[in-house]
Design an enzyme around this catalytic site. Structure first.
Site, short mmCIF file in Angstrom:
data_model
loop_
_atom_site.label_atom_id
_atom_site.label_comp_id
_atom_site.label_asym_id
_atom_site.label_seq_id
_atom_site.Cartn_x
_atom_site.Cartn_y
_atom_site.Cartn_z
CE1 TYR A 6 1.22 0.57 4.34
CE2 TYR A 6 0.74 -1.77 4.16
CZ TYR A 6 1.34 -0.72 4.81
OH TYR A 6 2.07 -0.97 5.94
N GLY A 7 2.15 1.15 -0.13
CA GLY A 7 3.01 2.33 -0.06
C GLY A 7 4.16 2.25 -1.04
CB THR A 8 7.79 2.77 -0.49
OG1 THR A 8 8.06 1.73 0.44
CG2 THR A 8 7.58 4.10 0.22
CG LEU A 9 7.15 -2.67 -0.62
CD1 LEU A 9 6.68 -3.79 0.31
CD2 LEU A 9 8.52 -3.00 -1.22
CD GLU A 72 7.80 -2.88 4.67
OE1 GLU A 72 7.82 -1.98 5.52
OE2 GLU A 72 7.35 -2.71 3.53
#
Length: 117
Positions: A6-9, A72
Site C-alpha cells: 500500500y506504499g513504497t512497494l 520492513e
C-alpha cells in the site's frame, strides 16, 4: 497467501524493485477498518480505523517475503499479518501496531499516491 502492499512497494514507487519477480495480481482495497499513518518517507497500515486503504496484491514466494521482512523491520517496526480485503479475500500485509503510530498524521483518503494532491 498473497501480499497486499500500500506504499513504497507499489508499482512506480521507490521500493517496488524489492518485490523482484513476484506476480502482480491487481489492485486491492481493505475494508473500512484501518488507518494509513504518514511517516513522511513511507506509510503504515494500522488496524482499528474507519478508512479503506488502497493498494496492490502480489503473489510472493518465501525468499522474497524473507527479504521484505528485513526491509520492513519485521517484527520490530512492522508485523506481517493476515488481513481480509474488501470482498472477503485473505492476504498478508505489513501492519504497524497502533501505539507506534501515535501522533503521526493520517492519510484520510487511504491512498498513499494521492497523499500530496
Amino acid at each position: 497467501m498473497p501480499l497486499f502492499v500500500y506504499g513504497t512497494l507499489m508499482r512506480g514507487e521507490r521500493s517496488h524493485a524489492l518485490l523482484g519477480g513476484t506476480r502482480y495480481l491487481g489492485p486491492a482495497r481493505t475494508p473500512r477498518s484501518f488507518e494509513l499513518a504518514d511517516f513522511g518517507a513511507y506509510p503504515a497500515l494500522v488496524r482499528g480505523g474507519s478508512v479503506a486503504v488502497l493498494g496492490e496484491l502480489y503473489e510472493s514466494d518465501r525468499e522474497t517475503l524473507a527479504s521484505l521482512d528485513l526491509y520492513e523491520g519485521c517484527p520490530d517496526l512492522f508485523q506481517r499479518e493476515a488481513i481480509a480485503l474488501e470482498g472477503g479475500a485473505r492476504c498478508e500485509a505489513y501492519l504497524m501496531p497502533a501505539g507506534q503510530a501515535l501522533g503521526r498524521p493520517r492519510i484520510a483518503s487511504g491512498d498513499w499516491r494521492a497523499r500530496q494532491r
